[in-house]
Scaffold this motif. Structure first.
Motif, short mmCIF file in Angstrom:
data_model
loop_
_atom_site.label_atom_id
_atom_site.label_comp_id
_atom_site.label_asym_id
_atom_site.label_seq_id
_atom_site.Cartn_x
_atom_site.Cartn_y
_atom_site.Cartn_z
N ARG A 124 0.83 -1.22 0.00
CA ARG A 124 0.00 0.00 0.00
C ARG A 124 0.85 1.25 0.00
NH1 ARG A 124 -4.63 -1.77 3.88
NH2 ARG A 124 -5.65 -3.14 2.40
N VAL B 138 4.11 0.63 -3.39
CA VAL B 138 3.98 0.07 -4.74
C VAL B 138 2.63 0.38 -5.36
CG1 VAL B 138 4.27 -2.01 -6.13
CG2 VAL B 138 5.37 -1.88 -3.89
N GLY B 139 2.64 0.81 -6.61
CA GLY B 139 1.40 0.93 -7.38
C GLY B 139 1.42 -0.10 -8.49
N PHE B 140 0.35 -0.86 -8.62
CA PHE B 140 0.29 -1.90 -9.65
C PHE B 140 -0.58 -1.45 -10.82
CE2 PHE B 140 1.14 -4.27 -5.75
CZ PHE B 140 2.15 -5.12 -6.15
N PHE C 87 -10.42 4.87 -3.58
CA PHE C 87 -10.63 3.92 -2.49
C PHE C 87 -9.36 3.38 -1.84
CE2 PHE C 87 -10.48 0.34 -5.34
CZ PHE C 87 -10.06 -0.68 -4.52
N ARG D 278 -5.08 5.51 -10.05
CA ARG D 278 -5.26 4.72 -8.81
C ARG D 278 -3.90 4.24 -8.29
NH1 ARG D 278 -8.22 -0.88 -9.32
NH2 ARG D 278 -6.36 -1.15 -10.60
N ALA D 279 -3.06 3.78 -9.23
CA ALA D 279 -1.74 3.29 -8.81
C ALA D 279 -0.93 4.40 -8.13
CB ALA D 279 -0.98 2.73 -10.00
P1 ADP Z 1 -6.84 -6.61 -0.92
O1 ADP Z 1 -7.69 -6.96 0.24
O2 ADP Z 1 -7.00 -7.54 -2.09
O3 ADP Z 1 -5.41 -6.30 -0.60
P2 ADP Z 1 -7.15 -3.79 -1.45
O4 ADP Z 1 -8.27 -3.06 -0.79
O5 ADP Z 1 -5.76 -3.54 -1.00
O6 ADP Z 1 -7.55 -5.31 -1.45
O7 ADP Z 1 -7.22 -3.54 -3.00
C1 ADP Z 1 -8.26 -4.02 -3.78
C2 ADP Z 1 -7.96 -3.75 -5.22
O8 ADP Z 1 -7.66 -2.37 -5.38
C3 ADP Z 1 -6.76 -4.47 -5.72
O9 ADP Z 1 -7.08 -5.72 -6.25
C4 ADP Z 1 -6.24 -3.55 -6.76
O10 ADP Z 1 -6.89 -3.80 -7.99
C5 ADP Z 1 -6.64 -2.18 -6.27
N1 ADP Z 1 -5.52 -1.53 -5.61
C6 ADP Z 1 -5.31 -1.36 -4.29
N2 ADP Z 1 -4.16 -0.75 -4.04
C7 ADP Z 1 -3.61 -0.52 -5.23
C8 ADP Z 1 -2.39 0.07 -5.63
N3 ADP Z 1 -1.48 0.53 -4.77
N4 ADP Z 1 -2.13 0.12 -6.96
C9 ADP Z 1 -3.03 -0.34 -7.84
N5 ADP Z 1 -4.19 -0.90 -7.51
C10 ADP Z 1 -4.48 -1.01 -6.23
#
Ligand code: ADP
Ligand code: ADP
Length: 232
Positions: A82, A85-87, A106, A154-155
Motif C-alpha cells: 500500500r 507500490v502501485g500496480f 478507495f 489509482r496506482a
Molecule cells: P486486498 O484486500 O486484495 O489487498 P485492497 O483493498 O488492497 O484489497 O485492493 C483491492 C484492489 O484495489 C486491488 O485488487 C487492486 O486492484 C486495487 N488496488 C489497491 N491498491 C492498489 C495500488 N497501490 N495500486 C493499484 N491498484 C491497487
C-alpha cells in the motif's frame, strides 16, 4: 532502490519441479524506467509479482527501499504494498460498480486522510492523467486507454515510489497504447518514479531507459538504451 539477489522461483507440477527464475541478480536505481521482456512463459509476471511482494520465492532476497520484503509477515507485506507500490495490469482491474472517482480514491481510505483532502487529491490525479470531467463515469463508459489511465491514477493514489506494470498496453491499440506509454514516461520523468514494466512489445519497451531480457530462468541481457530512444 531495488536489489535482487539469488532469486529463485520454482513450480512443482506432479513430481516435476520447474525452475522459473534461476538465481536472478538485479539492481535498480531510484527513477529508472525498466522494461522486462522475454518469451511467453519466461517468468516475467512471476518476477514482477515477486518484486511487489505478491508472491514468495524459494530462495533469494529482494530489498526495496532498504526493506527485505520477504522478511515481512503477511500484514506487513500488505502495508508495504500500500505504501510503496502501485500496480498496473493489462486488464486494468477497475471495480465496475465504482465510478472513476471512487476507483481512484478507495485505496486512500485505508489511510488517515480526511474526505476533503482525498477529493482534492483525486481531482489532481485525474488532471495528471487528462481525465478531468470523467469523475462520475463508470469504467464501462470509458475506452480502454481511458480505463488504463484511471488505473494509473489509482496506482499513483498512495504516492508510491515504485510502479509495477504488467503488459499495461497489452489490450490497447497502438494509438491509445502510445498515450499510456507517454503518460508513464512523463510521470517517470516528472516525479522520479521508478517503473518496472513487463512487456513483450518492442515498441512499448522503447519507452524504457533500460531493457532486461529474461530467458530460460536467467537474465540474458540487461541493456541501457540511449537517452531519448522514444521521446516523441
Ligand atoms: P486486498 O484486500 O486484495 O489487498 P485492497 O483493498 O488492497 O484489497 O485492493 C483491492 C484492489 O484495489 C486491488 O485488487 C487492486 O486492484 C486495487 N488496488 C489497491 N491498491 C492498489 C495500488 N497501490 N495500486 C493499484 N491498484 C491497487
Ligand atoms: P510470462 O509472464 O513471462 O509469460 P509467467 O511468469 O506468467 O511468464 O509464467 C512463467 C512460467 O511459470 C510459465 O511456464 C507458467 O506456466 C508457470 N506458472 C506461473 N504461475 C504458476 C503457478 N501458480 N503454478 C504453476 N506454474 C505456474
Amino acid at each position: 532502490m531495488i536489489s535482487v539477489k539469488g532469486l529463485e522461483k520454482r513450480y512443482t507440477i506432479g513430481d516435476t519441479a520447474f525452475t522459473i527464475l534461476n538465481k536472478i541478480d538485479m539492481q535498480a536505481d531510484k527513477g529508472e524506467f525498466i522494461a522486462v521482456m522475454g518469451p511467453s512463459g519466461s517468468g516475467k509476471s512471476t518476477f514482477l509479482n515477486l518484486l511487489g511482494g505478491l508472491d514468495t520465492p524459494e530462495a533469494g532476497e529482494i530489498t526495496v527501499n532498504g526493506k527485505n520484503i520477504h522478511s515481512l509477515n503477511e500484514t506487513q507485506r500488505t502495508l508495504f504494498r500500500r505504501e510503496h507500490v502501485g500496480f498496473i495490469f493489462q486488464n486494468y482491474q477497475l471495480l465496475p460498480n465504482l465510478t472513476v472517482e471512487e476507483n481512484v480514491s478507495f485505496p486512500m481510505y485505508s489511510g488517515k486522510k480526511d474526505k476533503q483532502e482525498i477529493k482534492k487529491q483525486v481531482s489532481d490525479l485525474l488532471r495528471s492523467v487528462s481525465l478531468e470531467g470523467k469523475e462520475k463515469n463508470y469504467p464501462s463508459q470509458l475506452s480502454g486507454g481511458q480505463q488504463q489511465r484511471v488505473a494509473i491514477a489509482r496506482a499513483l493514489s498512495m504516492n508510491p515510489n515504485l510502479i509495477l506494470a504488467d503488459e499495461p498496453t497489452g489490450n490497447l491499440d497502438r494509438r491509445t497504447g502510445t498515450e499510456v506509454l507517454r503518460l508513464l514516461s512523463s510521470l517517470h520523468q516528472k516525479n522520479q518514479l521508478t517503473i518496472i514494466m513487463v512487456t513483450h512489445d518492442v515498441y512499448a519497451a522503447s519507452y524504457a531507459d533500460r531493457i532486461i531480457l529474461l530467458k530460460d530462468g536467467v537474465i540474458e541481457s540487461d541493456i541501457r538504451q540511449t537517452e531519448g530512444a522514444n521521446q516523441d
